[in-house]
Design an enzyme around this catalytic site. Structure first.
Site, PDB file in Angstrom:
ATOM      1  N   LYS A  73       0.722  -1.302   0.072  1.00  0.00           N
ATOM      2  CA  LYS A  73       0.160  -0.137  -0.006  1.00  0.00           C
ATOM      3  C   LYS A  73       0.847   1.461   0.054  1.00  0.00           C
ATOM      4  O   LYS A  73       0.669   2.099  -0.735  1.00  0.00           O
ATOM      5  CB  LYS A  73      -0.826   0.080   1.174  1.00  0.00           C
ATOM      6  N   ARG A  75       1.282  -9.735  13.619  1.00  0.00           N
ATOM      7  CA  ARG A  75       0.571  -8.581  13.444  1.00  0.00           C
ATOM      8  C   ARG A  75      -0.364  -8.859  12.417  1.00  0.00           C
ATOM      9  O   ARG A  75      -1.601  -8.540  12.508  1.00  0.00           O
ATOM     10  CB  ARG A  75       1.411  -7.381  13.137  1.00  0.00           C
ATOM     11  N   ARG A  86      21.528   9.762 -23.515  1.00  0.00           N
ATOM     12  CA  ARG A  86      21.461  10.907 -24.821  1.00  0.00           C
ATOM     13  C   ARG A  86      21.978  10.290 -25.916  1.00  0.00           C
ATOM     14  O   ARG A  86      22.769   9.230 -26.024  1.00  0.00           O
ATOM     15  CB  ARG A  86      21.959  12.347 -24.415  1.00  0.00           C
ATOM     16  N   HIS A  87      21.638  10.893 -26.985  1.00  0.00           N
ATOM     17  CA  HIS A  87      22.271  10.435 -28.553  1.00  0.00           C
ATOM     18  C   HIS A  87      23.727  10.947 -28.318  1.00  0.00           C
ATOM     19  O   HIS A  87      24.008  11.422 -27.675  1.00  0.00           O
ATOM     20  CB  HIS A  87      21.625  11.406 -29.711  1.00  0.00           C
ATOM     21  N   ASN A 109      25.125  19.955 -31.871  1.00  0.00           N
ATOM     22  CA  ASN A 109      25.772  19.930 -30.659  1.00  0.00           C
ATOM     23  C   ASN A 109      27.255  20.640 -30.598  1.00  0.00           C
ATOM     24  O   ASN A 109      27.605  21.853 -29.887  1.00  0.00           O
ATOM     25  CB  ASN A 109      26.172  18.704 -29.774  1.00  0.00           C
ATOM     26  N   ARG A 120      19.675  11.406 -34.904  1.00  0.00           N
ATOM     27  CA  ARG A 120      20.739  11.306 -33.995  1.00  0.00           C
ATOM     28  C   ARG A 120      20.596  10.155 -32.954  1.00  0.00           C
ATOM     29  O   ARG A 120      21.401   9.631 -32.487  1.00  0.00           O
ATOM     30  CB  ARG A 120      21.206  12.553 -33.262  1.00  0.00           C
ATOM     31  N   GLU A 172      12.911  15.774 -29.353  1.00  0.00           N
ATOM     32  CA  GLU A 172      13.357  16.780 -28.277  1.00  0.00           C
ATOM     33  C   GLU A 172      12.295  17.857 -28.284  1.00  0.00           C
ATOM     34  O   GLU A 172      11.518  18.081 -29.119  1.00  0.00           O
ATOM     35  CB  GLU A 172      14.857  17.213 -28.992  1.00  0.00           C
ATOM     36  N   TYR A 214      22.337  29.463 -28.638  1.00  0.00           N
ATOM     37  CA  TYR A 214      21.747  30.448 -27.388  1.00  0.00           C
ATOM     38  C   TYR A 214      22.192  31.754 -27.540  1.00  0.00           C
ATOM     39  O   TYR A 214      21.291  32.817 -27.506  1.00  0.00           O
ATOM     40  CB  TYR A 214      22.286  29.935 -26.244  1.00  0.00           C
ATOM     41  N   HIS A 251      16.731  12.728 -26.070  1.00  0.00           N
ATOM     42  CA  HIS A 251      17.470  14.220 -25.998  1.00  0.00           C
ATOM     43  C   HIS A 251      17.486  14.621 -24.770  1.00  0.00           C
ATOM     44  O   HIS A 251      16.821  14.318 -23.789  1.00  0.00           O
ATOM     45  CB  HIS A 251      16.713  14.995 -27.113  1.00  0.00           C
ATOM     46  N   ARG A 279      15.657  14.640 -19.270  1.00  0.00           N
ATOM     47  CA  ARG A 279      15.481  15.388 -18.019  1.00  0.00           C
ATOM     48  C   ARG A 279      13.824  15.155 -17.471  1.00  0.00           C
ATOM     49  O   ARG A 279      13.866  14.862 -16.202  1.00  0.00           O
ATOM     50  CB  ARG A 279      15.579  16.907 -17.937  1.00  0.00           C
TER      51      ARG A 279
HETATM   52  P1  ATP Z   1       1.794  -1.751   5.939  1.00  0.00           P
HETATM   53  O1  ATP Z   1       0.294  -1.998   6.159  1.00  0.00           O
HETATM   54  O2  ATP Z   1       2.637  -2.403   6.940  1.00  0.00           O
HETATM   55  O3  ATP Z   1       2.217  -0.453   5.930  1.00  0.00           O
HETATM   56  P2  ATP Z   1       2.178  -1.980   3.127  1.00  0.00           P
HETATM   57  O4  ATP Z   1       0.839  -2.605   2.458  1.00  0.00           O
HETATM   58  O5  ATP Z   1       2.187  -0.479   2.974  1.00  0.00           O
HETATM   59  O6  ATP Z   1       2.341  -2.443   4.682  1.00  0.00           O
HETATM   60  P3  ATP Z   1       4.486  -1.752   1.728  1.00  0.00           P
HETATM   61  O7  ATP Z   1       5.328  -1.130   2.892  1.00  0.00           O
HETATM   62  O8  ATP Z   1       4.156  -0.643   0.895  1.00  0.00           O
HETATM   63  O9  ATP Z   1       3.205  -2.327   2.360  1.00  0.00           O
HETATM   64  O10 ATP Z   1       5.438  -2.983   1.234  1.00  0.00           O
HETATM   65  C1  ATP Z   1       6.242  -2.836   0.258  1.00  0.00           C
HETATM   66  C2  ATP Z   1       6.370  -4.177  -0.443  1.00  0.00           C
HETATM   67  O11 ATP Z   1       5.214  -4.591  -1.147  1.00  0.00           O
HETATM   68  C3  ATP Z   1       7.627  -4.011  -1.387  1.00  0.00           C
HETATM   69  O12 ATP Z   1       8.499  -5.070  -1.297  1.00  0.00           O
HETATM   70  C4  ATP Z   1       6.906  -4.180  -2.778  1.00  0.00           C
HETATM   71  O13 ATP Z   1       7.542  -4.820  -3.889  1.00  0.00           O
HETATM   72  C5  ATP Z   1       5.522  -4.840  -2.586  1.00  0.00           C
HETATM   73  N1  ATP Z   1       4.363  -4.542  -3.196  1.00  0.00           N
HETATM   74  C6  ATP Z   1       4.058  -3.618  -3.963  1.00  0.00           C
HETATM   75  N2  ATP Z   1       2.857  -3.822  -4.383  1.00  0.00           N
HETATM   76  C7  ATP Z   1       2.339  -5.050  -4.166  1.00  0.00           C
HETATM   77  C8  ATP Z   1       1.115  -5.474  -4.357  1.00  0.00           C
HETATM   78  N3  ATP Z   1       0.355  -4.926  -5.416  1.00  0.00           N
HETATM   79  N4  ATP Z   1       0.965  -6.698  -3.472  1.00  0.00           N
HETATM   80  C9  ATP Z   1       1.720  -7.128  -2.824  1.00  0.00           C
HETATM   81  N5  ATP Z   1       2.810  -6.732  -2.594  1.00  0.00           N
HETATM   82  C10 ATP Z   1       3.373  -5.539  -3.282  1.00  0.00           C
HETATM   83  O1  F6P Z   2      21.501  21.444 -27.017  1.00  0.00           O
HETATM   84  C1  F6P Z   2      21.078  20.237 -27.177  1.00  0.00           C
HETATM   85  C2  F6P Z   2      19.432  20.057 -26.915  1.00  0.00           C
HETATM   86  O2  F6P Z   2      18.951  18.867 -27.116  1.00  0.00           O
HETATM   87  C3  F6P Z   2      18.748  21.128 -27.751  1.00  0.00           C
HETATM   88  O3  F6P Z   2      18.330  20.421 -29.269  1.00  0.00           O
HETATM   89  C4  F6P Z   2      17.552  21.566 -26.936  1.00  0.00           C
HETATM   90  O4  F6P Z   2      16.663  22.457 -27.480  1.00  0.00           O
HETATM   91  C5  F6P Z   2      18.177  21.694 -25.662  1.00  0.00           C
HETATM   92  O5  F6P Z   2      19.274  20.745 -25.786  1.00  0.00           O
HETATM   93  C6  F6P Z   2      17.326  21.595 -24.666  1.00  0.00           C
HETATM   94  O6  F6P Z   2      17.975  22.039 -23.362  1.00  0.00           O
HETATM   95  P1  F6P Z   2      17.735  23.277 -22.729  1.00  0.00           P
HETATM   96  O7  F6P Z   2      16.223  23.118 -22.235  1.00  0.00           O
HETATM   97  O8  F6P Z   2      18.559  23.363 -21.415  1.00  0.00           O
HETATM   98  O9  F6P Z   2      17.731  24.649 -23.729  1.00  0.00           O
END
Ligand code: ATP
Ligand code: F6P
Length: 473
Positions: free
Chosen positions: A51, A192, A253-254, A260, A304, A324, A335, A389, A394
């Site tokens: 959860k 528990r 990236r490429h 560039n 690219r 991109e 720039y 790109h 990012r």
């Molecule tokens: P609690 O009630 O103790 O807080 P919880 O249900 O929030 O427990 P988590 O702490 O989120 O449990 O448990 C994370 C683990 O559950 C991770 O190892 C994750 O891989 C696994 N997990 C993620 N989704 C599921 C899912 N849908 N069913 C069973 N396990 C899952």
């Molecule tokens: O310079 C490479 C590049 O991929 C461009 O083609 C693009 O416009 C730019 O980076 C994006 O970076 P920023 O958002 O920092 O200008």
């Protein structure tokens, strides 16, 4: 439903001035109608059913889409009165335990309603077991009285092996068992769970009036009931695509392009000689970081990225959505030329790089919107290598690492470097491999219009670098 994906595109650009219109107050910055969409996602399920993991992923996903979301974890509230309980605390025949647990739930619900009422919040996640019908009814009534919709999300899992590995992976290191022997902690945690099992009621037809989504055995079966609006259906669709099979995502990236080298942005240039060296070296870096795993390679539709990926011995797919950021009228300029030709725009972009939309082009916010299907597909998939790109990378990186919008457009993502992201129970682990092939740095600091320099010559000491992980060479 009244909302649509278009409404997630909040900012409108005044054509000539480079100024953005402020997001409408009513739309809460995300474009979603705030007045009628405040949702409490109520987690339901026995302990160790994922959860908290599901809650944290939903918050990260919504935050990435500019939808303000926050988790209220009842366990954290309970820890203020009972920091290290034993299994008996969770026995419903223990009146003191019952009182303290109810108090923790009340405190969490109260804070959550306060958070909604203080403005800004669209989706709260109430993270607790909420394992009885009476508890769920109480939450639903409290939310209804405060004008908040409820979406119950139950994680049901009877795979004993998985539950045992969940206990070992995350529960024995929980603050509830601070300083305890892991074996003793695991045994107590099993007890528990037994206590919860005595009273646990799954969502069923008695609760047919509730809006809910039941995820059975990590999405092998999904039951949905009364999903009402656009935002609820987005959340449910996201949940349906999650899996927990071990995997990694590789980002690159490429290779350095001719644009560039010449300091130009955008375009569809070929890779340079050094870019070609990187393309030839990439399979080796991938082998080193992925071993024998079979990857699928995703590129953009631009030359690219396709040239860079061409020696990789895997299935390849080109996505338009990975192209991109479109720099509109500034495409193919340096720039320095942009600063000369569009000085107001140049300044506006530095003032709010995430929201700035190039005239006839895109903003980072626009790129995030078009990447949403990519993120959904990535969640469904296993081992994917994305060759794309700077700006797109990012945005994808920001989704996985939870980087906020202020910072993400300024992160440095070097050329000729392979990044591997590995999702774990609580967070994503990052590793990097540098190809050690020189390239220009295309990173530009605020206010600068200096021409791109080779990485060796460029200053690496910039504070907005990607969260500095180990780089493997
Ligand atoms: P609690 O009630 O103790 O807080 P919880 O249900 O929030 O427990 P988590 O702490 O989120 O449990 O448990 C994370 C683990 O559950 C991770 O190892 C994750 O891989 C696994 N997990 C993620 N989704 C599921 C899912 N849908 N069913 C069973 N396990 C899952
Ligand atoms: O310079 C490479 C590049 O991929 C461009 O083609 C693009 O416009 C730019 O980076 C994006 O970076 P920023 O958002 O920092 O200008």
């Amino acid at each position: 439903p009244r909302e649509s994906i278009e409404q997630y595109k909040p900012e409108m650009r005044k054509a000539s001035s480079g100024q953005m219109m402020r997001p409408n107050r009513k739309t809460n910055g995300s474009g979603v109608q705030a007045e009628d969409t405040r949702i409490c996602v109520v987690m339901v399920g026995l302990p160790a059913r994922g959860k908290s993991l599901i809650a944290s992923k939903v918050v990260r996903y919504l935050g990435w889409l500019s939808i303000a979301a926050k988790t209220f974890n009842v366990g954290q509230y309970r820890r203020t009165n009972t920091p290290t309980p034993t299994a008996d605390f969770f026995d419903t025949t223990n009146p003191e335990g019952e009182r303290l647990r109810k108090a923790a739930a009340e405190a969490a619900v109260k804070d959550m309603i306060k958070w909604f009422n203080n403005g800004g919040g669209l989706v709260a996640i109430l993270d607790a077991t909420n394992s009885t019908k009476s508890r769920r009814r109480w939450i639903q009534e409290r939310c209804e009285a405060a004008g908040i919709e409820t979406l119950f999300v139950e994680s049901k899992c009877d795979d004993e092996e998985l539950i045992m590995s969940n206990i070992k992976e995350v529960k024995t290191t929980s603050p509830d068992y601070k300083g305890q022997d892991p074996e003793v902690a695991a045994q107590d945690f099993r007890n528990r769970i037994r206590n919860y099992e005595k009273v646990y009621q799954t969502l069923d037809e008695d609760e047919a009036d509730l809006t809910y989504c039941k995820l059975i055995n990590v999405g092998h079966q999904v039951i949905i009931n009364r999903i009402k609006d656009y935002l609820q259906s987005r959340v449910v669709y996201y949940l349906m695509n999650l899996h927990i099979r071990p995997r990694s995502i590789w980002l690159s990236r490429h290779g350095e392009s001719m644009f560039n080298l010449n300091g130009k942005i955008g375009g569809d240039a070929d890779i340079s000689e050094r870019g070609e060296l990187y393309a030839r070296k990439l399979p080796e870096l991938v082998k080193e970081s992925a071993g024998d795993r079979q990857l699928t390679v995703w590129t953009s539709t631009l030359k690219r990225t396709i040239q860079t990926a061409r020696f990789l011995p895997f299935e390849k797919l080109s996505w338009k959505a990975l192209d991109e950021l479109d720099s509109g009228v500034c495409d193919s300029l340096t720039y320095g030329e942009i600063e000369q030709l569009y000085p107001a725009d140049f300044k506006s972009r530095d003032a709010d790089k995430y929201n700035y939309r190039y005239l006839g082009g895109e903003s980072y916010r626009d790129v995030v919107i078009r990447l949403e299907p990519i993120i959904m597909e990535l969640e469904r998939s296993e081992n994917i290598l994305i060759v794309t790109h700077q700006a797109v990378l990012r945005c994808i990186y920001a989704y996985f690492m939870g980087v906020d919008q202020e910072k993400s457009p300024w992160m440095e993502v070097p050329l000729h470097t392979l990044i591997r992201l590995t999702p774990r129970a609580y967070g994503t682990v990052e590793d990097r491999w540098s190809a050690n092939i020189p390239a220009v740095s295309t990173w530009r600091g605020k206010g600068s219009s200096a021409k791109h320099q080779d990485t060796e010559a460029s200053s690496r000491a910039n504070s907005q670098d990607l969260a500095a992980p180990e780089t493997k060479a």
